[in-house]
Scaffold this motif. Sequence first.
Motif, mmCIF file in Angstrom:
data_model
loop_
_atom_site.group_PDB
_atom_site.id
_atom_site.type_symbol
_atom_site.label_atom_id
_atom_site.label_comp_id
_atom_site.label_asym_id
_atom_site.label_seq_id
_atom_site.Cartn_x
_atom_site.Cartn_y
_atom_site.Cartn_z
ATOM 1 N N THR A 243 32.894 -117.755 16.954
ATOM 2 C CA THR A 243 32.774 -118.725 15.874
ATOM 3 C C THR A 243 33.241 -120.066 16.412
ATOM 4 O O THR A 243 34.316 -120.156 17.019
ATOM 5 C CB THR A 243 33.636 -118.326 14.662
ATOM 6 O OG1 THR A 243 33.179 -117.060 14.191
ATOM 7 C CG2 THR A 243 33.535 -119.354 13.553
ATOM 8 N N ARG B 54 24.592 -113.980 17.342
ATOM 9 C CA ARG B 54 25.887 -113.566 16.802
ATOM 10 C C ARG B 54 26.950 -114.663 16.912
ATOM 11 O O ARG B 54 28.120 -114.411 16.711
ATOM 12 C CB ARG B 54 26.338 -112.287 17.482
ATOM 13 C CG ARG B 54 25.330 -111.179 17.181
ATOM 14 C CD ARG B 54 25.627 -109.822 17.680
ATOM 15 N NE ARG B 54 26.452 -109.706 18.849
ATOM 16 C CZ ARG B 54 26.623 -108.597 19.525
ATOM 17 N NH1 ARG B 54 26.003 -107.513 19.164
ATOM 18 N NH2 ARG B 54 27.400 -108.556 20.576
ATOM 19 N N ARG C 162 28.500 -117.947 15.314
ATOM 20 C CA ARG C 162 28.586 -118.561 14.001
ATOM 21 C C ARG C 162 29.145 -119.963 14.130
ATOM 22 O O ARG C 162 30.079 -120.201 14.902
ATOM 23 C CB ARG C 162 29.527 -117.717 13.143
ATOM 24 C CG ARG C 162 29.182 -117.709 11.697
ATOM 25 C CD ARG C 162 30.078 -116.778 10.961
ATOM 26 N NE ARG C 162 31.262 -117.555 10.592
ATOM 27 C CZ ARG C 162 32.313 -117.072 9.994
ATOM 28 N NH1 ARG C 162 32.370 -115.797 9.715
ATOM 29 N NH2 ARG C 162 33.323 -117.829 9.685
ATOM 30 N N GLU D 284 30.874 -123.085 12.019
ATOM 31 C CA GLU D 284 31.529 -123.499 10.788
ATOM 32 C C GLU D 284 31.593 -125.019 10.804
ATOM 33 O O GLU D 284 32.089 -125.605 11.771
ATOM 34 C CB GLU D 284 32.949 -122.935 10.697
ATOM 35 C CG GLU D 284 33.019 -121.475 10.418
ATOM 36 C CD GLU D 284 34.461 -120.989 10.288
ATOM 37 O OE1 GLU D 284 35.404 -121.815 10.310
ATOM 38 O OE2 GLU D 284 34.637 -119.769 10.194
#
Length: 185
Positions: free
Chosen positions: A140, A167, A169, A171
Amino acid sequence: MKESANLQRFASTCNGLHPIDLINRSRKSVYVPERGTGTIHRMRFKGLDLNLLVAFDALVELRSVSRTGERLGLSQPAVSAALARLREYFDDELMVVDGKRMHLTPFAQTLIPRVRACLDAADSVVATSATFDPSTAIRTFRIISSDYVLAAVLAQVARQLASIAPRVRLEFVLPDEPATERFVR
Protein backbone atom coordinates in the motif's frame (compact mmCIF):
# COMPACT_ATOMS: atom_id res chain seq x y z
CA MET A 1 11.50 -33.23 30.22
CA LYS A 2 14.39 -30.91 31.08
CA GLU A 3 14.29 -27.35 29.71
CA SER A 4 17.33 -25.26 30.51
CA ALA A 5 17.41 -21.48 30.74
CA ASN A 6 19.28 -21.50 27.43
CA LEU A 7 16.39 -23.29 25.71
CA GLN A 8 13.90 -20.83 27.13
CA ARG A 9 15.99 -17.90 25.85
CA PHE A 10 16.40 -19.66 22.50
CA ALA A 11 12.67 -20.41 22.16
CA SER A 12 11.61 -16.88 23.00
CA THR A 13 14.12 -15.53 20.51
CA CYS A 14 12.96 -17.68 17.62
CA ASN A 15 9.31 -17.05 18.25
CA GLY A 16 9.98 -13.32 18.05
CA LEU A 17 12.44 -13.67 15.18
CA HIS A 18 14.82 -10.94 16.18
CA PRO A 19 16.81 -9.34 13.35
CA ILE A 20 19.97 -11.19 14.35
CA ASP A 21 18.26 -14.46 13.39
CA LEU A 22 19.66 -13.97 9.90
CA ILE A 23 21.59 -17.20 9.82
CA ASN A 24 23.90 -17.59 6.87
CA ARG A 25 22.45 -20.74 5.26
CA SER A 26 25.32 -20.84 2.76
CA ARG A 27 27.23 -22.71 5.51
CA LYS A 28 29.91 -20.00 5.93
CA SER A 29 30.86 -18.59 9.30
CA VAL A 30 29.16 -15.39 10.31
CA TYR A 31 31.63 -12.73 11.43
CA VAL A 32 31.16 -9.17 12.56
CA PRO A 33 33.85 -6.55 13.26
CA GLU A 34 33.91 -5.04 16.72
CA ARG A 35 33.03 -1.39 16.35
CA GLY A 36 36.05 0.90 16.21
CA THR A 37 38.72 -1.77 16.69
CA GLY A 38 38.91 -3.54 13.35
CA THR A 39 38.94 -6.78 15.36
CA ILE A 40 36.72 -9.58 14.08
CA HIS A 41 34.81 -11.81 16.49
CA ARG A 42 32.56 -14.78 15.83
CA MET A 43 28.96 -13.59 16.10
CA ARG A 44 26.95 -15.08 18.91
CA PHE A 45 23.37 -14.62 19.91
CA LYS A 46 22.70 -15.13 23.62
CA GLY A 47 25.91 -17.15 23.74
CA LEU A 48 25.03 -19.42 20.82
CA ASP A 49 26.92 -19.45 17.53
CA LEU A 50 23.95 -19.40 15.14
CA ASN A 51 25.80 -21.53 12.61
CA LEU A 52 25.42 -24.41 15.05
CA LEU A 53 21.71 -24.45 14.22
CA VAL A 54 22.57 -25.29 10.62
CA ALA A 55 24.78 -28.13 11.82
CA PHE A 56 22.02 -29.36 14.16
CA ASP A 57 19.48 -29.38 11.33
CA ALA A 58 21.79 -31.40 9.08
CA LEU A 59 22.72 -33.80 11.89
CA VAL A 60 19.05 -34.43 12.62
CA GLU A 61 18.36 -35.17 8.97
CA LEU A 62 21.42 -37.27 8.20
CA ARG A 63 22.11 -38.85 11.63
CA SER A 64 25.78 -39.05 10.68
CA VAL A 65 28.64 -36.77 11.63
CA SER A 66 30.63 -37.73 8.52
CA ARG A 67 27.77 -37.19 6.07
CA THR A 68 26.85 -33.92 7.78
CA GLY A 69 30.43 -32.79 7.32
CA GLU A 70 30.29 -33.66 3.62
CA ARG A 71 27.04 -31.74 3.16
CA LEU A 72 28.24 -28.67 5.02
CA GLY A 73 31.75 -28.69 3.63
CA LEU A 74 33.24 -29.36 7.05
CA SER A 75 35.54 -32.06 8.37
CA GLN A 76 34.18 -34.82 10.58
CA PRO A 77 36.07 -33.42 13.61
CA ALA A 78 34.55 -29.96 12.96
CA VAL A 79 31.03 -31.43 12.99
CA SER A 80 31.84 -33.41 16.14
CA ALA A 81 33.04 -30.18 17.75
CA ALA A 82 29.82 -28.43 16.67
CA LEU A 83 27.77 -31.21 18.26
CA ALA A 84 29.83 -30.92 21.45
CA ARG A 85 29.18 -27.17 21.56
CA LEU A 86 25.45 -27.73 21.04
CA ARG A 87 25.45 -30.31 23.84
CA GLU A 88 27.19 -27.89 26.16
CA TYR A 89 24.89 -24.99 25.29
CA PHE A 90 21.65 -26.94 25.71
CA ASP A 91 22.99 -29.10 28.56
CA ASP A 92 21.70 -32.25 26.84
CA GLU A 93 23.30 -35.07 24.85
CA LEU A 94 20.97 -34.26 21.91
CA MET A 95 22.13 -37.37 20.00
CA VAL A 96 23.38 -40.66 21.34
CA VAL A 97 25.14 -43.39 19.41
CA ASP A 98 23.68 -46.88 19.61
CA GLY A 99 25.70 -49.23 17.47
CA LYS A 100 25.96 -47.54 14.09
CA ARG A 101 22.88 -45.35 14.59
CA MET A 102 22.45 -41.94 16.17
CA HIS A 103 19.25 -41.49 18.15
CA LEU A 104 17.80 -38.16 19.21
CA THR A 105 17.09 -37.47 22.83
CA PRO A 106 13.54 -36.38 23.66
CA PHE A 107 14.88 -32.89 24.27
CA ALA A 108 16.50 -32.79 20.80
CA GLN A 109 13.18 -33.81 19.27
CA THR A 110 11.56 -30.76 20.85
CA LEU A 111 14.22 -28.55 19.26
CA ILE A 112 13.65 -29.76 15.69
CA PRO A 113 10.56 -27.68 14.81
CA ARG A 114 11.98 -24.60 16.55
CA VAL A 115 15.32 -24.80 14.78
CA ARG A 116 13.67 -25.42 11.41
CA ALA A 117 11.31 -22.48 11.93
CA CYS A 118 14.28 -20.23 12.67
CA LEU A 119 16.20 -21.46 9.62
CA ASP A 120 13.13 -21.09 7.39
CA ALA A 121 12.59 -17.56 8.68
CA ALA A 122 16.23 -16.75 8.05
CA ASP A 123 15.91 -18.15 4.52
CA SER A 124 12.93 -15.92 3.82
CA VAL A 125 14.79 -12.87 5.10
CA VAL A 126 17.88 -13.66 3.05
CA ALA A 127 15.77 -14.42 -0.04
CA THR A 128 13.98 -11.07 0.18
CA SER A 129 14.80 -9.13 -2.92
CA ALA A 130 15.72 -5.47 -2.93
CA THR A 131 14.06 -5.13 -6.32
CA PHE A 132 10.41 -4.28 -6.76
CA ASP A 133 8.25 -6.50 -8.97
CA PRO A 134 4.89 -4.76 -9.42
CA SER A 135 3.15 -7.86 -10.77
CA THR A 136 3.67 -9.77 -7.51
CA ALA A 137 3.90 -6.93 -5.00
CA ILE A 138 1.38 -6.67 -2.19
CA ARG A 139 1.84 -3.15 -0.86
CA THR A 140 0.00 0.00 0.00
CA PHE A 141 1.37 3.38 -0.98
CA ARG A 142 0.02 6.48 0.72
CA ILE A 143 0.21 9.62 -1.42
CA ILE A 144 -0.47 13.08 -0.07
CA SER A 145 -1.74 15.27 -2.86
CA SER A 146 -4.16 18.04 -3.59
CA ASP A 147 -7.49 17.19 -5.18
CA TYR A 148 -6.37 18.97 -8.37
CA VAL A 149 -3.25 16.74 -8.75
CA LEU A 150 -5.36 13.71 -7.91
CA ALA A 151 -7.84 14.48 -10.69
CA ALA A 152 -5.30 15.70 -13.25
CA VAL A 153 -2.48 13.17 -12.78
CA LEU A 154 -2.94 10.50 -10.16
CA ALA A 155 -6.27 9.11 -11.37
CA GLN A 156 -4.61 8.07 -14.65
CA VAL A 157 -1.57 6.67 -12.76
CA ALA A 158 -3.92 4.63 -10.57
CA ARG A 159 -5.67 3.12 -13.60
CA GLN A 160 -2.37 2.16 -15.25
CA LEU A 161 -1.00 0.78 -11.99
CA ALA A 162 -4.07 -1.43 -11.52
CA SER A 163 -3.23 -3.31 -14.72
CA ILE A 164 0.47 -3.89 -14.01
CA ALA A 165 0.29 -4.19 -10.21
CA PRO A 166 -3.09 -5.69 -9.34
CA ARG A 167 -2.36 -6.14 -5.62
CA VAL A 168 -0.83 -2.73 -5.04
CA ARG A 169 -3.15 -0.29 -3.33
CA LEU A 170 -2.91 3.47 -3.46
CA GLU A 171 -4.24 5.63 -0.68
CA PHE A 172 -4.76 9.30 -1.48
CA VAL A 173 -4.74 11.77 1.36
CA LEU A 174 -5.45 15.47 1.11
CA PRO A 175 -2.65 17.60 2.55
CA ASP A 176 -3.26 18.84 6.06
CA GLU A 177 -1.19 18.86 9.22
CA PRO A 178 -2.27 15.44 10.59
CA ALA A 179 -1.66 13.80 7.19
CA THR A 180 1.79 15.36 6.96
CA GLU A 181 2.63 14.13 10.46
CA ARG A 182 1.52 10.57 9.57
CA PHE A 183 3.62 10.70 6.41
CA VAL A 184 6.73 11.82 8.26
CA ARG A 185 6.40 8.88 10.69
